[in-house]
Write a protein that holds these residues in place. Structure first.
Motif, PDB file in Angstrom:
ATOM      1  N   PRO A  99      44.977  36.423  34.238  1.00 41.02           N
ATOM      2  CA  PRO A  99      45.842  36.181  33.082  1.00 41.02           C
ATOM      3  C   PRO A  99      45.166  36.567  31.764  1.00 41.02           C
ATOM      4  CG  PRO A  99      45.829  34.290  34.568  1.00 41.02           C
ATOM      5  CD  PRO A  99      44.731  35.196  35.014  1.00 41.02           C
ATOM      6  N   VAL A 100      45.992  36.913  30.790  1.00 40.94           N
ATOM      7  CA  VAL A 100      45.495  37.313  29.475  1.00 40.94           C
ATOM      8  C   VAL A 100      46.411  36.772  28.384  1.00 40.94           C
ATOM      9  CG1 VAL A 100      44.434  39.460  30.282  1.00 40.94           C
ATOM     10  CG2 VAL A 100      46.824  39.468  29.528  1.00 40.94           C
ATOM     11  N   ARG A 101      45.934  36.865  27.157  1.00 45.55           N
ATOM     12  CA  ARG A 101      46.773  36.711  25.971  1.00 45.55           C
ATOM     13  C   ARG A 101      47.041  38.126  25.460  1.00 45.55           C
ATOM     14  NH1 ARG A 101      44.262  33.227  21.518  1.00 45.55           N
ATOM     15  NH2 ARG A 101      46.429  33.235  20.789  1.00 45.55           N
ATOM     16  N   LEU A 102      48.314  38.550  25.471  1.00 44.11           N
ATOM     17  CA  LEU A 102      48.641  39.934  25.117  1.00 44.11           C
ATOM     18  C   LEU A 102      49.906  39.981  24.279  1.00 44.11           C
ATOM     19  CD1 LEU A 102      48.117  43.087  27.147  1.00 44.11           C
ATOM     20  CD2 LEU A 102      50.439  42.688  26.292  1.00 44.11           C
TER      21      LEU A 102
ATOM     22  N   SER B 242      47.247  31.523  28.889  1.00 47.30           N
ATOM     23  CA  SER B 242      47.779  32.881  28.785  1.00 47.30           C
ATOM     24  C   SER B 242      48.861  32.906  27.715  1.00 47.30           C
ATOM     25  CB  SER B 242      48.356  33.352  30.122  1.00 47.30           C
ATOM     26  OG  SER B 242      49.571  32.676  30.419  1.00 47.30           O
ATOM     27  N   ALA B 243      49.215  34.111  27.272  1.00 46.94           N
ATOM     28  CA  ALA B 243      50.283  34.290  26.300  1.00 46.94           C
ATOM     29  C   ALA B 243      50.806  35.712  26.426  1.00 46.94           C
ATOM     30  CB  ALA B 243      49.781  34.033  24.876  1.00 46.94           C
ATOM     31  N   LEU B 244      52.116  35.870  26.249  1.00 50.58           N
ATOM     32  CA  LEU B 244      52.718  37.193  26.369  1.00 50.58           C
ATOM     33  C   LEU B 244      53.885  37.307  25.411  1.00 50.58           C
ATOM     34  CD1 LEU B 244      52.764  39.914  27.862  1.00 50.58           C
ATOM     35  CD2 LEU B 244      54.320  38.878  29.524  1.00 50.58           C
ATOM     36  N   GLU B 245      53.866  38.365  24.587  1.00 53.98           N
ATOM     37  CA  GLU B 245      54.930  38.568  23.625  1.00 53.98           C
ATOM     38  C   GLU B 245      55.136  40.060  23.383  1.00 53.98           C
ATOM     39  OE1 GLU B 245      56.369  36.899  19.231  1.00 53.98           O
ATOM     40  OE2 GLU B 245      54.828  35.858  20.407  1.00 53.98           O
ATOM     41  N   LEU B 246      56.390  40.416  23.099  1.00 54.02           N
ATOM     42  CA  LEU B 246      56.784  41.783  22.763  1.00 54.02           C
ATOM     43  C   LEU B 246      57.447  41.776  21.397  1.00 54.02           C
ATOM     44  CD1 LEU B 246      57.554  44.811  23.406  1.00 54.02           C
ATOM     45  CD2 LEU B 246      59.646  43.877  24.446  1.00 54.02           C
ATOM     46  N   ALA B 247      57.049  42.728  20.551  1.00 54.69           N
ATOM     47  CA  ALA B 247      57.699  42.908  19.257  1.00 54.69           C
ATOM     48  C   ALA B 247      58.173  44.348  19.146  1.00 54.69           C
ATOM     49  CB  ALA B 247      56.741  42.586  18.116  1.00 54.69           C
TER      50      ALA B 247
ATOM     51  N   ASN C 220      50.349  36.817  34.571  1.00 56.48           N
ATOM     52  CA  ASN C 220      50.267  35.527  33.869  1.00 56.48           C
ATOM     53  C   ASN C 220      51.005  34.407  34.594  1.00 56.48           C
ATOM     54  OD1 ASN C 220      48.766  36.757  31.892  1.00 56.48           O
ATOM     55  ND2 ASN C 220      50.242  36.479  30.240  1.00 56.48           N
ATOM     56  N   LEU C 221      51.541  34.706  35.766  1.00 57.02           N
ATOM     57  CA  LEU C 221      52.242  33.723  36.596  1.00 57.02           C
ATOM     58  C   LEU C 221      53.386  33.057  35.832  1.00 57.02           C
ATOM     59  CD1 LEU C 221      49.148  32.046  38.326  1.00 57.02           C
ATOM     60  CD2 LEU C 221      50.510  33.985  39.136  1.00 57.02           C
ATOM     61  N   CYS C 222      54.151  33.877  35.115  1.00 59.21           N
ATOM     62  CA  CYS C 222      55.290  33.347  34.365  1.00 59.21           C
ATOM     63  C   CYS C 222      56.387  32.907  35.332  1.00 59.21           C
ATOM     64  CB  CYS C 222      55.820  34.401  33.399  1.00 59.21           C
ATOM     65  SG  CYS C 222      54.597  34.906  32.150  1.00 59.21           S
TER      66      CYS C 222
ATOM     67  N   ALA D 114      39.452  44.032  33.258  1.00 62.40           N
ATOM     68  CA  ALA D 114      38.392  43.102  32.846  1.00 62.40           C
ATOM     69  C   ALA D 114      38.957  42.111  31.834  1.00 62.40           C
ATOM     70  CB  ALA D 114      37.220  43.875  32.241  1.00 62.40           C
ATOM     71  N   PRO D 115      39.881  41.240  32.268  1.00 62.67           N
ATOM     72  CA  PRO D 115      40.643  40.396  31.328  1.00 62.67           C
ATOM     73  C   PRO D 115      39.811  39.431  30.512  1.00 62.67           C
ATOM     74  CG  PRO D 115      40.985  39.693  33.602  1.00 62.67           C
ATOM     75  CD  PRO D 115      40.267  40.993  33.669  1.00 62.67           C
TER      76      PRO D 115
END
Length: 274
Positions: free
Chosen positions: A173-176, A243-248, A215-217, A148-149
């Motif tokens: 797509p989401v911001r995650l 959309s946004a995607l990041e890993l820390a 997110n269709l990157c 349920a984005p």
């Protein structure tokens, strides 16, 4: 008549006080399907961080992480800490119905109701909601974002991804923003088996691959990498609009790391480029 009017006004004041008293720790705000704790900033109409506890914990324990909670409040956010409905172990701890086959409370509906209830009681902004969670709460964040984005504005799981077999596709797509400890042995980056092999935590990098596809990157490799002590960050920006995607990653184990709150709010508040 004046006495009657005074009685009515007095009852209204008492009702209003009782309604808002649940905002004073350690009193939980009760709802038909469950409960939540809340910590408020000084300003009204605040944005919201909903933070989901790990397995065997509850919303009250989230509030005991005063370093995280106070960091969020100082930035002007209300912190909501609901309690999961799923019984975990033999003690009073709870978890979340994040897997599709799990029976019980509809967690997506419950969390929507929590935000609506808190927004009404405490004059909060239900359109600016960051759903975050740790461990089992992080699993819940991923599954809700996948199925349920559009429920919340953005998602920030900590030390929790998908289980095997992970979903083949997500709803949109989401911001995650995913945060994980390099030395996490409870939810290892590569996943692990549980319950004598009956269950398997998924590979965090496989989950990120699913999010890149969702997110269709345009490329698997990150658009940028950065070391901002103590976090090693990887960002994918060549993705679909909004959309946004990041890993820390950080060097620690299974925990919400110091500095997480400000880092993720900086990300949440950054305008999208596309």
């Amino acid at each position: 008549m004046i006495r009657a009017l005074g009685l009515v006004l007095g009852l209204c004041v008492i009702a209003s006080t009782a309604q808002s008293a649940c905002g004073s720790a350690p009193t939980a705000c009760k709802m038909p399907a469950g409960e939540y704790h809340i910590a408020l900033p000084e300003s009204g109409s605040a944005p919201i961080v909903v933070f989901l506890h790990g397995a065997g914990s509850n919303g009250a324990n989230v509030m005991r992480n005063t370093g995280m909670v106070n960091s969020l409040r100082r930035r002007g956010y209300a912190v909501l800490a609901p309690t999961g409905a799923r019984i975990f172990g033999k003690g009073p701890g709870r978890s979340w119905n994040f897997l599709p086959e799990m029976q019980g409370r509809d967690e997506t509906r419950f969390l929507q109701d929590v935000v609506a209830d808190a927004a009404d009681r405490f004059d909060l902004n239900p359109k600016r909601v960051l759903l975050a969670g740790f461990s089992a709460g992080g699993f819940m964040v991923n599954y809700l974002a996948c199925t349920a984005p559009d429920t919340f504005a953005a998602y920030a799981p900590v030390s929790g991804g998908f289980w095997r077999p992970q979903p083949e596709r997500c709803g949109g797509p989401v911001r995650l923003f995913h945060t994980h400890g390099w030395r996490d042995a409870t939810v290892p980056l590569e996943g692990r088996f549980l319950g004598e092999g009956r269950y398997q935590q998924g590979d965090i990098f496989a989950g990120l691959q699913l999010w890149r596809a969702t997110n269709l990157c345009g490329d698997e490799k990150p658009s940028s990498t950065a070391l901002t002590d103590p976090f090693w960050r990887r960002k994918w920006e060549d993705c679909t609009q909004d959309s946004a995607l990041e890993l820390a990653l950080f060097s620690g184990a299974h925990q919400v790391p110091p500095g997480w709150a400000d880092m993720v709010l900086d990300w949440f508040e950054t305008p999208l480029k596309n």
